[in-house]
Design a protein around this motif. Sequence first.
Motif, PDB file in Angstrom:
ATOM      1  N   LEU A  50      11.679  10.677  12.588  1.00 54.35           N
ATOM      2  CA  LEU A  50      11.195  10.644  11.205  1.00 54.35           C
ATOM      3  C   LEU A  50      10.167  11.754  10.974  1.00 54.35           C
ATOM      4  CD1 LEU A  50      10.827   6.781  10.989  1.00 54.35           C
ATOM      5  CD2 LEU A  50      12.474   8.134   9.682  1.00 54.35           C
ATOM      6  N   ASP A  51       9.305  11.973  11.954  1.00 52.24           N
ATOM      7  CA  ASP A  51       8.306  13.044  11.846  1.00 52.24           C
ATOM      8  C   ASP A  51       8.987  14.403  11.696  1.00 52.24           C
ATOM      9  OD1 ASP A  51       6.253  11.210  12.145  1.00 52.24           O
ATOM     10  OD2 ASP A  51       5.870  11.685  14.257  1.00 52.24           O
ATOM     11  N   ALA A  52      10.006  14.636  12.521  1.00 49.11           N
ATOM     12  CA  ALA A  52      10.700  15.933  12.496  1.00 49.11           C
ATOM     13  C   ALA A  52      11.391  16.142  11.153  1.00 49.11           C
ATOM     14  CB  ALA A  52      11.714  16.004  13.638  1.00 49.11           C
ATOM     15  N   ALA A  53      12.037  15.106  10.637  1.00 54.34           N
ATOM     16  CA  ALA A  53      12.708  15.210   9.336  1.00 54.34           C
ATOM     17  C   ALA A  53      11.691  15.475   8.225  1.00 54.34           C
ATOM     18  CB  ALA A  53      13.492  13.934   9.050  1.00 54.34           C
ATOM     19  N   GLN A  54      10.560  14.785   8.315  1.00 53.15           N
ATOM     20  CA  GLN A  54       9.493  14.963   7.320  1.00 53.15           C
ATOM     21  C   GLN A  54       8.944  16.391   7.357  1.00 53.15           C
ATOM     22  OE1 GLN A  54       5.579  12.861   7.843  1.00 53.15           O
ATOM     23  NE2 GLN A  54       6.322  11.669   6.082  1.00 53.15           N
ATOM     24  N   GLN A  55       8.784  16.930   8.569  1.00 56.57           N
ATOM     25  CA  GLN A  55       8.296  18.307   8.716  1.00 56.57           C
ATOM     26  C   GLN A  55       9.269  19.312   8.108  1.00 56.57           C
ATOM     27  OE1 GLN A  55       7.653  18.653  12.951  1.00 56.57           O
ATOM     28  NE2 GLN A  55       6.164  16.964  12.921  1.00 56.57           N
ATOM     29  N   ALA A  56      10.563  18.945   8.105  1.00 56.61           N
ATOM     30  CA  ALA A  56      11.575  19.821   7.510  1.00 56.61           C
ATOM     31  C   ALA A  56      11.645  19.659   5.995  1.00 56.61           C
ATOM     32  CB  ALA A  56      12.945  19.532   8.132  1.00 56.61           C
ATOM     33  N   GLY A  57      10.873  18.697   5.454  1.00 57.23           N
ATOM     34  CA  GLY A  57      10.832  18.505   4.005  1.00 57.23           C
ATOM     35  C   GLY A  57      11.647  17.342   3.480  1.00 57.23           C
ATOM     36  N   MET A  58      12.297  16.589   4.385  1.00 63.22           N
ATOM     37  CA  MET A  58      13.087  15.448   3.934  1.00 63.22           C
ATOM     38  C   MET A  58      12.197  14.261   3.608  1.00 63.22           C
ATOM     39  SD  MET A  58      16.478  15.327   6.393  1.00 63.22           S
ATOM     40  CE  MET A  58      17.606  16.739   6.497  1.00 63.22           C
ATOM     41  N   GLN A  59      12.707  13.380   2.746  1.00 68.02           N
ATOM     42  CA  GLN A  59      12.105  12.078   2.530  1.00 68.02           C
ATOM     43  C   GLN A  59      12.483  11.204   3.729  1.00 68.02           C
ATOM     44  OE1 GLN A  59      10.382  11.613  -0.311  1.00 68.02           O
ATOM     45  NE2 GLN A  59      11.250  12.988  -1.827  1.00 68.02           N
ATOM     46  N   THR A  60      11.665  10.222   4.067  1.00 69.05           N
ATOM     47  CA  THR A  60      11.954   9.400   5.238  1.00 69.05           C
ATOM     48  C   THR A  60      11.717   7.924   4.963  1.00 69.05           C
ATOM     49  OG1 THR A  60       9.680   9.673   6.047  1.00 69.05           O
ATOM     50  CG2 THR A  60      11.339  11.229   6.882  1.00 69.05           C
TER      51      THR A  60
END
Length: 227
Positions: A190-200
Motif C-alpha cells: 500500500l505504501d509503494a502504491a501510495q508513493q506512486a500516486g495511487m489511492q489505497t
Amino acid sequence: MSIKAILTDIEGTTSAVSFVFDVLFPYAARHLPDFVLNNAEQPAVAAQLAAVRAESGEAEADLPRVVEILLEWIAEDRKATPLKALQGMIWAEGYKAGQLKGHVYPDAVEALKRWKEEGFELYVYSSGSIQAQQLIFGCSVAGDLTPLFSGYFDTTSGPKREAASYTRIAERIGRPADEILFLSDIVQELDAAQQAGMQTCGLAREGGELPGHPAVASFAVIDLNGF
C-alpha cells in the motif's frame, strides 16, 4: 469521484491466504518433481528451467538439482518468476482435472461484480503468475470471474513493494495513478502504491490497522465515493 479503475491484490485480499499456503503451494510441491521430469522438453517448461538455472547461478544443474532448487524456493516462499510460472502450469492441470477450485471471498465476488456493472475497470496485481491469477478467478468456487477483469499484472511488472512497479502499471492501464484505487492486505505494498500516486485501501480481514491507509474488514464496506 476520482476513481476510475481498481487494482486488487489476491492473497489475503480477494482470497484467503490459507488457500494459497495450505492448498496451492502443497499441491505444486507435491506434483512439481514429476511435472518437471515429464515435461522438461516442452519449450515453455524448458524456458523456465533455464531461467531457474540462471537465477540460482547453477548453469550446469541437472534436472534433479533443478527440482531441488524449486522445492527450496517453494519452502522459502521465494517470489521467483520462473517458479511462479511453473507453479501456474502445475495448477492449470489441477484446475482442469477438477482437483482445485479457486477460493474467492463472497464479499469480494459481490463487490467486484457491482463495480464492473457500475463501469469501473478492474485489474489484478499479484506475486503469483498471470496464469495462476486467471486460474484462481476462472475456476473459482463462484464460477468463472475472469470476464470481470480488464487485465492482470505479476512480478514481470516489478516487485510489489516498489513504487516504480505501480507507476509502470498505471502507464499500462493508461490512466493517471490518482484515478486508480489499490487494494491489499500488506502495508508495504500500500505504501509503494501510495508513493506512486495511487489511492489505497487496506483489507484487514481479521481486524487491526494498516498505518497510513484506510482499512476495512470486507469489500462490502468499501465506499468508492470516499476516494
